[in-house]
Motif scaffolding. Structure first.
Motif, PDB file in Angstrom:
ATOM      1  N   UNK A 271       0.829  -1.208   0.000  1.00 10.92           N
ATOM      2  CA  UNK A 271       0.000   0.000   0.000  1.00 10.92           C
ATOM      3  C   UNK A 271       0.864   1.259   0.000  1.00 10.92           C
ATOM      4  N   UNK A 272       0.291   2.330  -0.531  1.00 10.81           N
ATOM      5  CA  UNK A 272       0.921   3.639  -0.473  1.00 10.81           C
ATOM      6  C   UNK A 272      -0.089   4.643   0.040  1.00 10.81           C
ATOM      7  N   UNK A 273       0.382   5.641   0.763  1.00 14.34           N
ATOM      8  CA  UNK A 273      -0.499   6.686   1.261  1.00 14.34           C
ATOM      9  C   UNK A 273      -0.742   7.715   0.165  1.00 14.34           C
ATOM     10  N   UNK A 274      -1.683   8.624   0.399  1.00 10.58           N
ATOM     11  CA  UNK A 274      -1.997   9.652  -0.593  1.00 10.58           C
ATOM     12  C   UNK A 274      -0.814  10.582  -0.827  1.00 10.58           C
ATOM     13  N   UNK A 275      -0.078  10.874   0.224  1.00 12.28           N
ATOM     14  CA  UNK A 275       1.098  11.724   0.112  1.00 12.28           C
ATOM     15  C   UNK A 275       2.361  10.899   0.242  1.00 12.28           C
ATOM     16  N   UNK A 276       3.492  11.581   0.437  1.00 12.73           N
ATOM     17  CA  UNK A 276       4.744  10.838   0.621  1.00 12.73           C
ATOM     18  C   UNK A 276       4.720  10.033   1.912  1.00 12.73           C
ATOM     19  N   UNK A 277       5.409   8.900   1.895  1.00 11.91           N
ATOM     20  CA  UNK A 277       5.459   8.073   3.097  1.00 11.91           C
ATOM     21  C   UNK A 277       6.120   8.841   4.243  1.00 11.91           C
ATOM     22  N   UNK A 278       5.573   8.623   5.434  1.00  9.89           N
ATOM     23  CA  UNK A 278       6.163   9.256   6.613  1.00  9.89           C
ATOM     24  C   UNK A 278       7.481   8.594   6.982  1.00  9.89           C
ATOM     25  N   UNK A 279       8.386   9.369   7.516  1.00  7.96           N
ATOM     26  CA  UNK A 279       9.574   8.781   8.114  1.00  7.96           C
ATOM     27  C   UNK A 279       9.173   8.208   9.470  1.00  7.96           C
ATOM     28  N   UNK A 280       9.762   7.103   9.802  1.00  4.01           N
ATOM     29  CA  UNK A 280       9.422   6.467  11.078  1.00  4.01           C
ATOM     30  C   UNK A 280      10.351   7.007  12.151  1.00  4.01           C
ATOM     31  N   UNK A 281       9.807   7.785  13.087  1.00  2.00           N
ATOM     32  CA  UNK A 281      10.663   8.337  14.144  1.00  2.00           C
ATOM     33  C   UNK A 281      11.069   7.255  15.141  1.00  2.00           C
ATOM     34  N   UNK A 282      11.959   7.624  16.010  1.00  2.00           N
ATOM     35  CA  UNK A 282      12.365   6.715  17.083  1.00  2.00           C
ATOM     36  C   UNK A 282      11.365   6.862  18.227  1.00  2.00           C
ATOM     37  N   UNK A 283      10.748   5.763  18.589  1.00  7.68           N
ATOM     38  CA  UNK A 283       9.808   5.758  19.712  1.00  7.68           C
ATOM     39  C   UNK A 283      10.469   5.081  20.905  1.00  7.68           C
ATOM     40  N   UNK A 284      10.300   5.672  22.055  1.00  2.00           N
ATOM     41  CA  UNK A 284      10.962   5.133  23.245  1.00  2.00           C
ATOM     42  C   UNK A 284      10.423   3.767  23.646  1.00  2.00           C
TER      43      UNK A 284
END
Length: 402
Positions: A271-284
């Motif tokens: 799948x692709x989103x309507x806009x550019x793919x989000x960058x995956x941030x670092x989650x604690x």
């Protein structure tokens, strides 16, 4: 080749020939009494604990020959309390429990075999059963009947029938459970039979054959649940799984579990989103060694989930019904199914105004026959969704697929 080596060899062969089926069905065999508790003493001096253990060991061997997994509460002459036997059984995530005993009576006349099980139609206030055993009554009774039929057919003993009993090991567990009273030690003829190794072998085989005819519930905790059929269909489709023989239908679904189900249904990699793919941030709270790291990262990349201001994504937190509706319809939209907007000022449900951020999703999914309210008028958007509810929702989705 020693007997133990033969059994190991047979087990390995079964696993090679039937890698998925072999040992998938697991039985707890419980030899009654033991150690300081001899049980009944036969008219010939035979101790019940000795008979029970020998038949149980032979039963174990017969079950292994059939490709059925076995664990034993005891495999030697030791004492276990009834509570310890049930606690051990519950920890095994097994499919059924079979407790092996020999009977006794003050009179020397009675003889034959009987099988005990817990029956919710005959509750005893002094001996309450676990909720699981109450719900599993139909399965325990069916197992008891199959075992008894096989024992009577192969041994020729008198039919002493099924006994709806409140004995501890058949009323306090979480899986279908029976207690087999093989024969009477107080009857001289049957005591002599129980002293004979060949008869014990025959008895063990008969019990094993009865067990093999029984089909346990896929999930022991859904046998009478309102969503049991949907849960089974979701398992068969590979969309949802249990934990051993339990599904935990009433437990709240976590964010990670929900995204995992969505990945199995919609294949997030494609799948692709309507806009550019989000960058995956670092989650604690989402390290690379967390079981859901990959799938949660996919969801964040597609914009299905957002992190929180404290830099967490909370994979183990339960997910609400409103969130589920919004994410699920977002995925449908990515696959070409448009989201519909409810009329301005209208109520989708009494507690879902058209202005709510999740209202378009709830409106669209309700019209598609995929989502239901908790009642006819209330959706309860802020309530956590249960594993049973998501199974029912996905089942409706599968049914409504073109």
């Amino acid at each position: 080749m020693r007997k133990s080596s033969k059994l190991l060899w047979l087990t390995l062969v079964l696993l090679l020939v039937f890698p998925y089926e072999a040992m998938a069905y697991k039985v707890v065999v419980d030899p009654g009494h033991g150690g300081s508790d001899p049980g009944a003493i036969g008219v010939n001096g035979l101790k019940e604990k000795t008979v029970n253990l020998d038949i149980s060991l032979k039963l174990r061997d017969e079950l292994i020959k059939k490709g059925i997994g076995v664990v034993m509460t005891r495999s030697d002459d030791r004492y276990l309390t009834l509570a310890e036997r049930v606690e051990f059984t519950n920890a095994q995530k097994a499919d059924i429990l079979v407790s092996v005993h020999a009977n006794s009576n003050p009179s020397s006349s009675p003889g034959g075999s009987q099988v005990l099980y817990y029956d919710s139609a005959y509750p005893q206030s002094s001996y309450p059963a676990s909720p699981e055993m109450e719900a599993l009554t139909p399965y325990s009774k069916q197992l008891a009947q199959k075992v008894l039929n096989s024992v009577l057919k192969q041994t020729g003993l008198k039919d002493q029938g099924l006994v709806p009993s409140a004995v501890y090991v058949v009323r306090k567990g979480t899986i279908p459970s029976v207690l087999v009273e093989t024969a009477f030690l107080s009857n001289s003829k049957e005591a002599a039979m129980l002293a004979d190794s060949a008869f014990r072998q025959k008895m063990a085989k008969a019990i094993a054959d009865g067990i093999a005819e029984f089909q346990p519930p896929v999930f022991a905790d859904t046998s009478v649940h309102w969503a049991k059929d949907a849960i089974l269909r979701m398992k068969n489709k590979g969309w949802m799984e249990g934990i051993g023989n339990l599904f935990e239908p009433n437990r709240a679904l976590t964010r990670a579990e929900f995204v995992t189900v969505m990945d199995r249904v919609f294949h997030l990699d494609g799948l692709t989103s309507d806009g550019p793919d989000n960058e995956v941030p670092v989650f604690s709270d989402l390290k690379s060694n967390h079981w859901s790291y990959t799938v949660m990262s996919k969801a964040v990349r597609l914009g299905l989930l957002d992190g929180y201001e404290d830099h967490t994504v909370r994979p183990n937190q339960p997910i609400t019904r409103g969130e589920v509706a919004a994410v699920f319809q977002r995925l449908r939209q990515m696959t070409g199914v448009p989201t519909q907007t409810p009329p301005s000022g209208s109520l989708v449900f009494n507690d879902v105004p058209a202005s709510a951020w999740y209202a378009p999703a709830v409106f669209t999914l309700k019209k598609a026959g995929i989502i239901d309210g908790v009642t006819n008028t209330e959706f309860k958007p802020n309530r956590y969704i249960s594993r049973a509810e998501i199974a029912a929702m996905m089942d409706r989705y599968a049914t409504n697929q073109p």
